[in-house]
Design an enzyme around this catalytic site. Structure first.
Site, PDB file in Angstrom:
ATOM      1  N   HIS A   1       0.835  -1.200   0.000  1.00  0.00           N
ATOM      2  CA  HIS A   1       0.000   0.000   0.000  1.00  0.00           C
ATOM      3  C   HIS A   1       0.866   1.245   0.000  1.00  0.00           C
ATOM      4  CE1 HIS A   1      -3.257   2.725   0.961  1.00  0.00           C
ATOM      5  NE2 HIS A   1      -4.106   1.730   1.030  1.00  0.00           N
TER       6      HIS A   1
ATOM      7  N   ARG B   1       1.846  -8.286 -12.203  1.00  0.00           N
ATOM      8  CA  ARG B   1       1.020  -7.248 -12.832  1.00  0.00           C
ATOM      9  C   ARG B   1       1.917  -6.243 -13.531  1.00  0.00           C
ATOM     10  NH1 ARG B   1      -2.870  -2.334 -10.906  1.00  0.00           N
ATOM     11  NH2 ARG B   1      -1.163  -1.847  -9.489  1.00  0.00           N
TER      12      ARG B   1
ATOM     13  N   ASP C   1      -9.437   3.337  -9.833  1.00  0.00           N
ATOM     14  CA  ASP C   1      -9.269   4.246 -10.965  1.00  0.00           C
ATOM     15  C   ASP C   1     -10.600   4.617 -11.605  1.00  0.00           C
ATOM     16  OD1 ASP C   1      -6.323   4.878 -11.775  1.00  0.00           O
ATOM     17  OD2 ASP C   1      -6.287   2.808 -11.096  1.00  0.00           O
TER      18      ASP C   1
ATOM     19  N   ARG D   1      -1.889   8.378  -8.882  1.00  0.00           N
ATOM     20  CA  ARG D   1      -2.472   7.092  -8.525  1.00  0.00           C
ATOM     21  C   ARG D   1      -3.719   7.304  -7.666  1.00  0.00           C
ATOM     22  NH1 ARG D   1       0.270   2.962 -10.040  1.00  0.00           N
ATOM     23  NH2 ARG D   1       2.447   3.197 -10.635  1.00  0.00           N
TER      24      ARG D   1
END
Length: 923
Positions: free
Chosen positions: A152, A421, A582, A754
């Site tokens: 995180h 990812r 997002d 982000r």
């Protein structure tokens, strides 16, 4: 029961919590006085009293006095005050968590009806719905429930602080569980004071930014606290519950459908520090941790199973294992189980040495060949189990051995499957470079989508490789190929369970999936001749536009014969990941929720048409602005058919700490995931498909909310500057709280920021904008178009449609945590008064409109009327949280006015830490 009686009953139940908070507050105050002096204590106490008055009554005099005190604080005293209120939040968290455990235990001891979200209630409802044993068996056979831990970027808590908290929690827990003698009480009190003193004397802030290895280590600590023990116990609880309800389940073991996943060490999207070496190290750290756990459990089993051959019979198979054991001690010559476990330990220690170059803490008495796989290790444990069961020792097989066998089935030698990812743009550049080196002039990146697909399908049809060891590729392409080679090596070393999924961020077309297929072919993880694919390729649809196109993209992909052939090797199961964070930043709270729901609904239909099983991976964050909220309600609120026994969900940052730090709380949260998945799959959907008028209304509301949100965030001149000046986003970038940068690019653009720091910044200033903005405007526009009668339709939707009800419940929680008065003070940090006056009144008006709309639809008189536990928490902690915000504002003013003293900057970072602790889920 009247509301007054209900409130009185809750107050009585909460008395132990209030006593714990008072105790911890008193010890903290005494520690502060002893360490920093009377003046520091008096200052903190004065600020505390003024803050309570201000929070309760919005007292003008209290506001003035508080401002005067804060402005007069010296740099060192300001930091002492920040630390005092921050540590109070930490200690209040401990008290609340232990109170939840205490209430849960009291509930069980009293023999009360099963609680919502419990497996007992889920199984009871299944029986009532006529779900028989074959149907339950079929569910468990194909089910997958997987929480996926992620690093995180706004995880502020240092491990040293966390460890001190855990010690304090142990002493507090001890007080509530047993009656202590005067001597024991004195020892407990001293231990609790030691833990608080350790907290006070431990540095809150990291000196350096976390490395990925640090994040892996932090994630692994939760396996020690919870997962390694809680998962096997939960399986046992479920199996025993099934046997209790239906004797036909006796002797049957469930498949290991509940498994852990991780992104830590494999998430390369925007994180240049995740390399192939980092991935290998993460895998090694995970494997070391789980094998060390097995070694300890095998050692303890050896102590437990002291059974003598003359007193109990054993199986021939166990005797053969005992005869091959290197343990020839005359003291154990008639103890075959111990001799077998000595041999198992030796082989396991050899596996640790071969796999991870790791030496067991207790050396084996002899060198034996290692276990090649976890399945071999399990086979030996099964011999022990079978012998015990066959010879009157079932109770012994039902304890530690049962839990160890389940742990091996769940964790293997890899502990948790690490997802890889990467952003689709990186894959495009990598594949383009490979094509240009092998076939110059192909211009892959310059082709339209159809041209890319054709080129990729042609290449996937042949085993010939594009890459060459004789070509020097760019650093980016080299890194990508090395990651895939590392994944292949992980399969060979730890088994295919070690890496099961390749996730593609910002996926918006079929070529994004086929590019990854091509890269897998380059390392032998996709074999065209055999039609075999060794991992799942998982597109992640994140933006509003991508969500709207998701079903069409998957329809095209699943219609490709070459890809369907590969899916056959994956059991005709395709995973799709949906991005909550997002999509919210792109389109706002309401539109994000609605487009996610529609995407699921449409994907269910597409997959059904193609005869492919859909598995959804929900990229949820901790806050409502990132898809957070209670997991049980969220799973039940999914579109009909979207769960179908399979679900993966990300668990992030401070949410991991709050859910999984304590084994009882952790097991309860895991139980909730399983119970909700079972109910959502096997029970008739509570409302079926919503009525057309509800869907139409939701579409209209979403369109209005989307316009209001986009108008503010992306089309209001100067909003970018307002955001950067009225929040701590600049200061977050300097705080050593994660390995990944806050922005994808070095710009101030909100598009490049982000989603996590975006939400975190709004939480810090107590506005929580991503969790509600646009809802008030949407309802106002809807009522204006359809008249006052439209509110009745919205009330019906809230009453009958789980999706809409959950959406509003989550928003109500966020609105209750919002403090518009404190947010107004942050707006004063904006240098341009015209910009400030152009934006903040809009924010305040929309906040009020959203509250009004929420109350009108739900029928509540005030926020949190239906959630007294959260209301209690806010009342307990926010008066102690507010001073941190006021101090943060004061320190930001000094810092931005040019004050260069390092203590001012450190003070700001301390307030960020403290506010995050007080809010608990802020990023």
């Amino acid at each position: 029961m009247s509301p007054a009686q209900s409130e009185s009953d809750l107050a009585e139940k909460d008395l132990p919590l209030r006593e714990d908070i008072r105790l911890l507050g008193r010890i903290l105050g005494e520690t502060l006085r002893a360490q920093e002096g009377d003046d520091a204590f008096d200052t903190v106490e004065r600020i505390r009293q003024l803050s309570i008055r201000l929070h309760r009554d919005d007292d003008t005099e209290a506001r003035r006095d508080l401002s005067a005190i804060l402005e007069s604080l010296g740099r060192e005293r300001a930091n002492q005050v920040v630390r005092a209120f921050s540590y109070f939040s930490y200690l209040a968290n401990i008290a609340e968590d232990l109170h939840h455990i205490r209430r849960s235990r009291a509930h069980q001891i009293a023999g009360s009806a099963p609680r919502e979200g419990s497996l007992a209630l889920a199984l009871s409802r299944a029986r009532e719905a006529g779900i028989d044993e074959p149907a339950l068996q079929a569910f468990f056979q194909s089910a997958l429930v997987s929480p996926v831990l992620t690093a995180h970027p706004t995880e502020v808590l240092r491990r040293s602080i966390f460890n001190a908290q855990m010690r304090a929690a142990e002493f507090l827990d001890q007080r509530s569980r047993m009656q202590l003698t005067p001597e024991e009480f004195a020892q407990n009190d001293e231990g609790l004071r030691r833990a608080v003193l350790t907290l006070w004397q431990t540095r809150m802030l990291r000196l350096k930014r976390l490395s990925v290895a640090d994040e892996v280590a932090n994630g692994l600590s939760f396996y020690d606290y919870t997962f390694l023990r809680a998962l096997p116990r939960l399986y046992g609880l479920l199996e025993d519950g099934l046997v209790k309800d239906d004797p036909h389940w006796a002797g049957k073991e469930l498949p290991s459908f509940l498994r852990m996943g991780s992104w830590i060490g494999g998430d390369r999207d925007g994180n240049p520090f995740v390399t192939s070496d980092v991935l290998k190290n993460a895998l090694r750290m995970q494997s070391t941790r789980v094998i060390d756990f097995y070694l300890e459990q095998v050692h303890r089993l050896g102590a437990d199973l002291s059974l003598a051959e003359g007193l109990v019979s054993v199986s021939d198979e166990l005797l053969r294992l005992a005869q091959r054991s290197p343990d020839h001690s005359p003291h154990r010559e008639d103890e075959p189980y111990r001799r077998v476990l000595t041999a198992i330990y030796a082989r396991l220690a050899a596996s640790a040495r071969i796999l991870d170059n790791h030496e067991a803490l207790r050396h084996a008495i002899a060198d034996l060949p290692p276990y090649e796989t976890a399945a071999e290790f399990l086979a030996d444990l099964d011999v022990v189990r079978a012998s015990l069961d066959a010879n009157g020792s079932h109770l012994l097989a039902h304890g530690r051995l049962r839990r160890l066998r389940r742990a091996v089935k769940v964790f293997g030698f890899h502990l948790a499957a690490i997802d890889l990812r990467q952003n689709s743009d990186v894959h495009v550049r990598t594949v383009h470079e490979l094509f240009e080196a092998a076939r110059p002039g192909v211009d892959y990146a310059g082709r339209a989508e159809e041209g890319r697909i054709a080129l990729l399908l042609g290449e996937l049809a042949t085993p010939r490789l594009l890459s060459s060891p004789y070509v020097e590729y760019s650093e980016e392409t080299t890194d990508e190929l090395e990651i895939f080679h590392a994944a292949r090596e992980a399969h060979e070393r730890y088994g295919r369970e070690a890496i099961e999924n390749i996730v593609i961020s910002k996926a918006d077309g079929v070529s994004d999936i086929l590019e990854v297929a091509l890269l897998l072919k380059e390392v032998g993880m996709l074999r065209p001749r055999e039609g075999v694919l060794d991992v799942n390729i998982v597109p992640l649809f994140e933006t509003i536009g991508d969500l709207r196109a998701a079903s069409a993209t998957m329809d095209t992909l699943l219609g490709l014969p070459a890809y369907r052939r590969l899916l056959q090797s994956r059991g005709m199961v395709q995973e799709v990941m949906l991005g909550y964070s997002d999509s919210n930043k792109d389109g706002g709270f309401l539109t994000s929720g609605w487009e996610l729901y529609k995407a699921q609904d449409q994907l269910v239909e597409v997959f059904k048409r193609h005869g492919v099983e859909l598995r959804l991976f929900h990229g949820r964050g901790g806050t409502v602005g990132r898809g957070g909220g209670p997991s049980y309600e969220a799973i039940l609120a999914q579109a009909p058919g979207a769960v179908n026994g399979r679900i993966r969900i990300t668990e992030q940052g401070e949410v991991i700490s709050s859910k999984y730090s304590h084994p009882e709380v952790g097991r309860r949260n895991l139980e909730i995931l399983v119970a909700a998945t079972l109910e959502a799959t096997l029970m008739p959907h509570s409302s079926g498909q919503p009525q057309t008028q509800c869907l139409d209304a939701m579409e209209e509301l979403s369109a209005h909310a989307f316009k209001a949100y986009r108008d503010l965030i992306y089309e209001t001149p100067g909003f970018e500057d307002y955001f950067w000046e009225s929040t701590v986003i600049n200061e977050i970038a300097d705080l050593n709280i994660g390995s990944r940068p806050a922005s994808r690019k070095k710009t101030r653009s909100i598009e490049d920021l982000r989603a996590i720091p975006w939400v975190f910044s709004w939480s810090q200033c107590r506005l929580m904008l991503p969790g509600w903005y646009g809802f008030g405007a949407a309802v106002q526009a809807f009522r204006a178009e359809h008249g006052e009668a439209s509110i009745e339709l919205l009330r019906q939707m809230h009453r009958d449609w789980p999706f809409f009800r959950t959406l509003l419940a989550n928003m109500g929680m966020v609105l209750a945590k919002t403090d518009i008065g404190i947010a107004a003070r942050y707006s004063d940090l904006v240098a341009d008064p015209k910009l400030r006056e152009a934006i903040f009144p809009r924010l305040k008006a929309e906040w009020q409109a959203s509250i009004d709309a929420f109350l009108a639809i739900t029928g509540q008189q005030a926020l949190l009327d239906d959630n007294p536990l959260l209301l209690r928490s806010i009342r307990n902690r926010f008066p102690y949280l507010d001073p941190l915000n006021h101090l943060q504002i004061e320190l930001l003013k000094r810092h931005r006015a040019g004050e260069t003293d390092e203590r001012v900057k450190r003070g700001i970072h301390l307030t960020i830490n403290g506010v995050a602790a007080g809010l608990r889920n802020s990023g």
